[in-house]
Design an enzyme around this catalytic site. Structure first.
Site, PDB file in Angstrom:
ATOM      1  N   ASP A 112      -5.510  23.265 -30.016  1.00  0.00           N
ATOM      2  CA  ASP A 112      -6.118  22.737 -31.247  1.00  0.00           C
ATOM      3  C   ASP A 112      -5.885  23.652 -32.457  1.00  0.00           C
ATOM      4  OD1 ASP A 112      -7.796  24.614 -30.200  1.00  0.00           O
ATOM      5  OD2 ASP A 112      -9.648  23.565 -30.663  1.00  0.00           O
ATOM      6  N   SER A 136      -3.162  25.554 -33.099  1.00  0.00           N
ATOM      7  CA  SER A 136      -1.787  25.316 -33.571  1.00  0.00           C
ATOM      8  C   SER A 136      -1.700  23.988 -34.311  1.00  0.00           C
ATOM      9  CB  SER A 136      -0.829  25.245 -32.382  1.00  0.00           C
ATOM     10  OG  SER A 136      -1.141  26.215 -31.439  1.00  0.00           O
ATOM     11  N   ASP A 138      -6.289  24.616 -20.045  1.00  0.00           N
ATOM     12  CA  ASP A 138      -7.753  24.429 -19.914  1.00  0.00           C
ATOM     13  C   ASP A 138      -8.168  22.965 -20.014  1.00  0.00           C
ATOM     14  OD1 ASP A 138      -7.919  27.130 -19.796  1.00  0.00           O
ATOM     15  OD2 ASP A 138      -8.488  27.425 -21.876  1.00  0.00           O
ATOM     16  N   ARG A 156     -12.370  29.453 -20.983  1.00  0.00           N
ATOM     17  CA  ARG A 156     -13.361  30.199 -21.759  1.00  0.00           C
ATOM     18  C   ARG A 156     -14.380  29.267 -22.386  1.00  0.00           C
ATOM     19  NH1 ARG A 156     -10.123  33.634 -25.300  1.00  0.00           N
ATOM     20  NH2 ARG A 156      -9.201  34.214 -23.314  1.00  0.00           N
ATOM     21  N   GLY A 168       9.323   4.623   0.467  1.00  0.00           N
ATOM     22  CA  GLY A 168       8.664   3.695  -0.449  1.00  0.00           C
ATOM     23  C   GLY A 168       8.804   2.238  -0.042  1.00  0.00           C
ATOM     24  N   GLY A 169       9.475   1.965   1.110  1.00  0.00           N
ATOM     25  CA  GLY A 169       9.683   0.565   1.488  1.00  0.00           C
ATOM     26  C   GLY A 169      10.509  -0.113   0.415  1.00  0.00           C
ATOM     27  N   ARG A 199      27.291  15.223  -1.489  1.00  0.00           N
ATOM     28  CA  ARG A 199      26.464  15.542  -0.322  1.00  0.00           C
ATOM     29  C   ARG A 199      25.337  14.532  -0.293  1.00  0.00           C
ATOM     30  NH1 ARG A 199      30.194  18.302   0.205  1.00  0.00           N
ATOM     31  NH2 ARG A 199      30.396  20.513   0.682  1.00  0.00           N
ATOM     32  N   HIS A 228      10.282  11.675   6.794  1.00  0.00           N
ATOM     33  CA  HIS A 228       8.822  11.752   6.922  1.00  0.00           C
ATOM     34  C   HIS A 228       8.181  12.989   6.316  1.00  0.00           C
ATOM     35  CE1 HIS A 228       9.285   8.211   9.334  1.00  0.00           C
ATOM     36  NE2 HIS A 228       7.973   8.075   9.331  1.00  0.00           N
ATOM     37  N   GLN A 233       5.499  12.198   3.888  1.00  0.00           N
ATOM     38  CA  GLN A 233       4.142  11.748   4.256  1.00  0.00           C
ATOM     39  C   GLN A 233       3.222  12.914   4.602  1.00  0.00           C
ATOM     40  OE1 GLN A 233       4.376   8.882   7.432  1.00  0.00           O
ATOM     41  NE2 GLN A 233       5.043   7.252   6.085  1.00  0.00           N
TER      42      GLN A 233
END
EC number: 2.7.1.11
Length: 775
Positions: free
Chosen positions: A116, A118, A163, A207, A570-571, A651, A657, A660
């Site tokens: 705030d 800045s 913060d 703070r 993700g199916g 590559r 898995h 997960q």
């Protein structure tokens, strides 16, 4: 960070400046996005190095930015363009020099990333601009023509602060990464504390704002939290000792106390970790240790959430600058729920100051409210789960909890919160093991307050989970609901949980036992449950993919001229591939929702061939596992290998898995905790509505709901109402919010596509009418 821009005969220039807030963590994603989207729109973009100091010093501190200059930045913490506190800028002479430096370069758009202080400085600079130019002309430092060309200065702010102390935004850039650092430490400490039966006091930054302390306390199930917004009541010392003793008596082997560095008592005296340690040691004789985290919280690799947040904010900031007029007030781009919004800068600064005033005047309830909805919800959830002893009078209600589908991180946090909230409400809580199979086979047992201790930080599913649906076991399930007198059901899981809930609702016609309130909590790495923008577990999976991609990119940067093809889970849902693509800086992400053909693959290969001619000689391609039945990961790998012969080699990597597993991220712990607690509070109300003639009877559509995050709030939506929006064949919702941010990923990868900005421009008007809190 400052980006600056200037509009002269269609030539736009802007400068990015990072002003020194201590919190420099994770600003690089925002810098990268601002530079690249700025260049994409045809602007000239400048870096201002070392914050406002660089603006005053000028010269080499203000340099042109290029596309390549922001490459390999995403995974770096801190800020690559530097940041510094600046005394010179506080004086009018200093600001005049800064104005002259900008005018000489034709820069009239400034993007400031900071806190705030800045941002207030930036607004003051903008307000004085015409006066500064007039003085510069008088002093012959600039010509009339130059002053005319740079007649007004546009400013847009992005909030970078670990913060999370800026009102008007749910999350500031850097907060999530700081939470990652803190939780890593908490997890490490809890294992040693349990071995030795210790009490640990952890001091975190904050703070003037207790956000980090509060979310940490929620995420690790701390016994007590001290935050500046809500000092403890008089006589807290006795209360704290009583709480710790009770926890030990219940069989807990460790106590955790979280302290924000700005914690204070009601009369404004500081409460320090050493003071608390002395109290616990002297009164209770417990073996007590303190850990002050300090600057560890500011460093490290940015989390996936922060990278996506920074990237989205950067895009929004450029759009705000390009649309600004001399009459537009300086704005900050921020986050509300999962939406990017613009808010008037000075309104946000004012509310932030109001919080400080409320705390100084002892209006602590107001301070919590002024912090915004998200802070208030966190505080209320924490208070309920930690500070209330179970009632003496039981409700005689039995609430059962189960996990369905594939396991994911954060499921256990939701179970723990639901169990404890149920006990607080006076209910008997039952655990169903192994999903619907367990419900059909009677694998049901009481679950207590202490049996869920320490569950927030555990990955997988402690209750056990299976994918089976209830359809073929309805007879056995209804018998067990009657046998164990189950009055309400919490189902935590993925798409299977949603479908299973629907099947139980449909079975109500035949089986009266199914007429009980049901709530489904979405928990799956795929994030494909209708009715919710986010699922528990998706954030953890996203961080796993992103950190793996970081390592892969690092290896490619060493070998040069290498392209990696990475397959994600993700199916049929492309959420993970898209968001990981944005967070890791991928060149393309293939998903089922956005159809692609051989021509598209050809364009992507061509794009990489061009990229290899630049200084950035590596590529990263993500592919969702079911994006296309014929264009498999092997096919894409072979195609790229063939087409790139002699220019780059390929590559491939199938992540599998590992996505997960792992310990849940702070976001998933917090989200799971809030969802679990809220679901049981809702069931308690529903049970009162459905209680007739001495028994529970729930058969209305709104007695079986999905609890989901929708834009800016957690809402309950009837399962039956969500059928319309569900593609059952591909197990995804028909409308998905994140598809709208896919173009950002493509623009940041240097594709020349159209960015739809229609939503951003309308947004501004809505924001101005809203309360300055924006939450």
């Amino acid at each position: 960070s400052l980006v600056t821009a200037n509009q002269v005969s269609h030539q736009v220039k802007f400068g990015i400046n990072k002003e020194k807030q201590q919190a420099d963590l994770c600003m690089n994603a925002a810098v990268r996005a601002t530079v690249r989207v700025g260049l994409y729109t045809g602007a000239k973009v400048y870096f201002v190095h070392e914050g406002y100091q660089g603006l005053v010093d000028g010269g080499d501190h203000i340099r042109l930015a290029t596309w390549e200059s922001v490459s390999m930045m995403l995974q770096l913490g801190g800020t690559v363009i530097g940041s510094a506190r600046c005394k010179d800028f506080r004086s009018r002479e200093g600001r005049m020099t800064a104005a002259r430096n900008l005018v000489k370069l034709g820069i009239t758009n400034l993007c400031v990333i900071g806190g705030d202080g800045s941002l207030t400085g930036a607004n003051e600079f903008r307000t004085e601009w015409s006066g500064l130019l007039a003085d510069l002309v008088k002093a012959d430092k600039i010509t009339d023509a130059e002053a005319k060309q740079s007649s007004h200065l546009n400013i847009v702010g992005m909030v970078g602060s670990i913060d999370n102390d800026f009102c008007g935004t749910d999350m500031t850039i850097g907060t999530d990464s700081a939470l990652h650092r803190i939780i890593e430490v908490v997890d490490a400490i809890t294992t040693t504390a349990q071995s030795h039966q210790r009490t640990f006091i952890l001091e975190v930054m904050g703070r003037h704002c207790g956000y980090l302390a509060l979310v940490t306390a929620l995420a690790c199930g701390a016994d007590w939290v001290f935050i500046p917004e809500m000092p403890p009541d008089e006589g807290w010392e006795d209360h704290l000792c009583r709480r710790l003793t009770n926890q030990r008596a219940r069989g807990s082997r460790l106590n955790v106390i979280i302290v924000a560095e700005g914690a204070m008592s009601r009369d404004g005296q500081p409460i320090t970790s050493e003071q608390i340690k002395k109290l616990v040691t002297d009164r209770l004789g417990f073996d007590t240790r303190t850990t002050v985290l300090g600057h560890v919280q500011r460093g490290g690799t940015p989390s996936a959430f922060d990278r996506i947040l920074g990237s989205r904010m950067g895009v929004e900031a450029v759009m705000a600058l390009l649309e600004a007029t001399p009459d537009t007030p300086a704005c900050v781009v921020s986050l509300s729920g999962n939406q990017a919004v613009r808010l008037p800068l000075m309104e946000c600064v004012q509310v932030t100051k109001d919080v400080t005033a409320a705390m100084a005047e002892g209006r602590f309830e107001d301070a919590i409210k002024l912090r915004g909805k998200s802070f208030e919800n966190n505080w209320n959830t924490y208070k309920m789960l930690a500070h209330i002893n179970p009632p003496d009078v039981k409700s005689n209600i039995n609430v059962a909890i189960m996990n369905i589908g594939a396991p994911c991180a954060g499921m256990n946090a939701a179970v723990r919160a639901a169990v404890r909230m149920g006990i607080i409400q006076g209910h008997n809580m039952l655990a169903i093991h192994d999903g619907f199979d367990g419900l059909a086979q009677g694998q049901i047992e009481p679950i207590t307050w202490t049996s869920v201790s320490g569950w927030t930080g555990k990955g997988g599913s402690m209750l056990g989970t299976k994918r089976s649906q209830p359809g073929k076991m309805l007879e056995e399930i209804s018998q067990n609901i009657a046998k164990f007198s189950i009055h309400a059901l919490v189902i935590i899981g993925g798409f299977e949980a949603y479908v299973g809930g629907l099947e139980m609702v449909q079975a109500r016609e035949k089986y009266e036992e199914m007429c009980i309130p049901i709530v489904v909590i979405p928990a799956t790495v795929s994030n494909n449950v209708p009715g919710s923008d986010f699922s528990i577990g998706a954030d953890t999976a996203l961080n796993t993919i992103t950190s793996t991609c970081d390592r892969i990119k690092q290896s490619a940067a060493g070998t040069k001229r290498r392209v990696f093809i990475v397959e994600t889970m993700g199916g049929y849902c492309g959420y993970l591939a898209t968001m990981a693509g944005l967070a890791a800086g991928a060149d393309a992400a293939y998903i089922f929702e956005e159809k692609f053909a051989i021509k598209d693959l050809e364009v992507n290969v061509q794009h990489l061939l061009e990229k290899m001619k630049t200084t950035v000689k590596r590529g990263l391609i993500l592919r969702n596992e079911k994006s296309n039945a014929n264009y498999t990961t092997d096919f894409i790998f072979n195609l790229y290998s063939e087409e790139g012969k002699g220019i780059f080699d390929c590559r491939k990597n199938v992540l599998g898995h590992m996505q997960q597993g792992g310990t849940p991220t702070p976001f998933d712990r917090n989200f799971g905790t809030k969802m679990g607690a809220k679901s049981v509070l809702w069931l308690t109300e529903k049970l009162k509505e459905c209680y007739r003639h001495g028994r529970i009877f729930a058969n209305t559509p709104d007695s079986a709901c999905v609890l989901g995050m929708r834009k800016r709030a957690l809402t309950f939506q009837p399962l039956a109402d969500l059928k319309e929006d569900t593609d059952f064949e591909h197990r995804i919702p028909k409308t998905q919010w994140w598809l709208k941010i896919r173009p950002i990923m493509k623009i940041l990868a240097k594709y020349d596509i159209k960015l739809d900005t229609s939503e951003h421009t309308d947004m501004e008007h809505v924001i101005k009418k809203r309360s300055p809190l924006g939450k």
